[in-house]
Design a protein around this motif. Structure first.
Motif, short mmCIF file in Angstrom:
data_model
loop_
_atom_site.label_atom_id
_atom_site.label_comp_id
_atom_site.label_asym_id
_atom_site.label_seq_id
_atom_site.Cartn_x
_atom_site.Cartn_y
_atom_site.Cartn_z
N ILE A 1 -5.57 -5.57 2.07
CA ILE A 1 -4.54 -4.54 2.27
C ILE A 1 -4.93 -3.92 3.56
N SER A 2 -5.34 -4.53 4.48
CA SER A 2 -5.91 -3.83 5.63
C SER A 2 -4.72 -3.43 6.46
N ASP A 3 -3.74 -4.05 6.32
CA ASP A 3 -2.46 -3.63 6.87
C ASP A 3 -1.87 -2.45 6.51
N PHE A 4 -2.08 -1.90 5.61
CA PHE A 4 -1.72 -0.86 4.76
C PHE A 4 -2.55 0.51 4.86
N VAL A 5 -3.93 0.34 5.22
CA VAL A 5 -5.08 1.16 5.03
C VAL A 5 -5.72 1.34 6.51
N SER A 6 -5.72 2.48 7.03
CA SER A 6 -6.60 2.52 8.13
C SER A 6 -7.43 3.78 8.21
N ASP A 7 -8.70 3.70 8.56
CA ASP A 7 -9.41 4.85 8.71
C ASP A 7 -9.41 5.83 7.34
N GLY A 8 -9.22 5.07 6.21
CA GLY A 8 -9.28 6.03 4.87
C GLY A 8 -7.89 6.53 4.77
N THR A 9 -6.82 5.99 5.15
CA THR A 9 -5.40 6.64 4.92
C THR A 9 -4.60 5.51 4.97
N TYR A 10 -3.37 5.54 3.98
CA TYR A 10 -2.31 4.72 4.11
C TYR A 10 -1.55 4.56 5.24
N VAL A 11 -1.09 3.67 5.63
CA VAL A 11 -0.21 3.45 6.89
C VAL A 11 0.99 2.92 6.47
N TRP A 12 2.04 3.79 7.12
CA TRP A 12 3.52 3.30 6.86
C TRP A 12 4.49 4.27 7.73
N ASN A 13 5.66 4.02 8.18
CA ASN A 13 6.46 4.86 9.00
C ASN A 13 7.80 5.06 8.68
N ASP A 14 8.44 4.65 7.79
CA ASP A 14 9.56 5.08 6.93
C ASP A 14 9.81 4.62 5.65
N PHE A 15 10.61 4.74 5.02
CA PHE A 15 10.92 5.00 3.45
C PHE A 15 10.69 3.45 3.11
N THR A 16 11.46 2.43 3.84
CA THR A 16 11.25 1.11 3.65
C THR A 16 9.86 0.48 3.71
N SER A 17 9.04 0.84 4.80
CA SER A 17 7.60 0.51 4.81
C SER A 17 6.86 1.29 3.82
N PHE A 18 7.15 2.41 3.67
CA PHE A 18 6.37 3.30 2.56
C PHE A 18 6.31 2.25 1.20
N ILE A 19 7.56 1.95 0.90
CA ILE A 19 7.71 1.01 -0.41
C ILE A 19 6.81 -0.14 -0.41
N ALA A 20 6.88 -0.82 0.95
CA ALA A 20 5.81 -1.88 0.92
C ALA A 20 4.29 -1.59 0.82
N CYS A 21 4.22 -0.40 1.56
CA CYS A 21 2.60 0.04 1.44
C CYS A 21 2.39 0.28 -0.20
N TYR A 22 3.17 1.01 -0.73
CA TYR A 22 3.18 1.49 -2.30
C TYR A 22 3.02 0.16 -3.10
N ASP A 23 3.76 -0.93 -2.74
CA ASP A 23 3.61 -2.15 -3.71
C ASP A 23 2.38 -2.79 -3.42
#
Length: 322
Positions: free
Chosen positions: A34-56
């Motif tokens: 899940i390294s694409d979605f976690v960086s330096d201990g925080t979740y990574v996303w930039n809009d609602f669509t990518s937030f849903i992808a990170c959440y999933d």
């Protein structure tokens, strides 16, 4: 600090409450990346669509009853540490089924974690089953039927979340009729990504006990008055609203205006680590950024307990703690 406030939360998605450190441990356990979605201990996303992808992606590393027990216990003990006495967890069996965990096992795992947290810290909690809007009406109706026949003492409500821009409220009304007939408390996400019409449609077609978010009702003064007149409770999540760009900053957030217009509001964290917030931070924002008095904030907590999906004996006990 707001440690002196007793706190209550009505709006938090359990997978969205997973600390990044726990998600990384879970990913390591299953050999998932899940390294694409976690960086330096925080979740990574930039809009609602990518937030849903990170959440999933984060949800996908919780795969067993014990994983979900650990997740529920971890979050509830975190809440208890900041003087929270009650929490409603939004739970989506669809997430469990995605990784091969049955709905019954998903609920059983969460319930075990909730029981452990209550034994350790005294925090009371309940589950509200979620139907995911972007999965379509048939899936939401299926989830309502599941919630209706479950008859679990810790499952007391039904909700619809997901992408508010998908479908019409009318498409999902049948699901809420099923849940209402089963005696479940009703709440629905509305007035977040979509405007005031989303709240109006929900009031007209769903007749919920509460509205999740609801803050864009501020765009329609008549609707604000309607909310005040009916006493409909809004589960407001200021940190989430700013993180998702619903409003640009806290100074433009309508919580205070809604409050001053007589709308019943509560404070909630939604998906706290995804939005760099926590329930304690939401109370801090209300107190030190939005300028609510201690009396005002305590009134919001009382509103949350009065609107909680619990039996009256439990409600009485919680109110007594205030």
């Amino acid at each position: 600090m707001t440690q002196h406030f007793k706190k209550a939360e009505l709006h938090c998605h359990i997978e969205g409450a997973a600390p990044p450190q726990l998600a990384l441990l879970q990913a390591e356990k299953y050999g998932a990346d899940i390294s694409d979605f976690v960086s330096d201990g925080t979740y990574v996303w930039n809009d609602f669509t990518s937030f849903i992808a990170c959440y999933d992606a984060v949800s996908s590393v919780f795969r067993s009853e014990e994983d979900y027990a650990l997740l529920a216990e971890t979050y509830l003990l975190e809440l208890s540490d900041c003087n929270t006495i009650y929490s409603e967890l939004f739970v989506a069996p669809d997430h469990g089924e995605t990784v091969g965990l049955s709905a019954d096992d998903y609920i059983a795992g969460l319930a075990a974690g909730m029981d452990r947290a209550r034994e350790k810290a005294g925090i009371v909690s309940r589950m509200v089953i979620i139907g995911e809007r972007h999965l379509g009406p048939e899936r939401v109706i299926r989830m309502a039927n599941y919630a209706a026949r479950l008859d679990h003492p810790l499952v007391t409500g039904f909700n619809m979340a997901g992408d508010e821009r998908m479908g019409r409220v009318a498409d999902f009304a049948r699901a809420f009729d099923i849940a209402r007939d089963a005696g479940l408390g009703l709440t629905i996400h509305a007035g977040e990504l979509c405007g005031a019409f989303s709240v109006s449609d929900s009031l007209d077609l769903i007749r919920p006990h509460r509205i999740g978010h609801g803050v864009r009702a501020i765009e329609d003064p008549d609707l604000v008055q309607r909310l005040a007149d009916t006493g409909t409770v809004l589960e407001v999540c200021p940190g989430s609203n700013i993180a998702l760009g619903v409003f640009p900053d806290f100074s433009s957030h309508p919580l205070r205006t809604l409050w001053e217009k007589g709308v019943k509001v509560t404070l909630n964290s939604d998906d706290p680590p995804f939005f760099h917030t926590s329930l304690e931070a939401e109370y801090e924002i209300a107190s030190h950024v939005m300028g609510f008095s201690d009396q005002d904030i305590n009134a919001m907590t009382r509103t949350a307990i009065e609107a909680a999906f619990v039996d009256e004996q439990t409600r009485f006990g919680l109110l007594a703690q205030l």
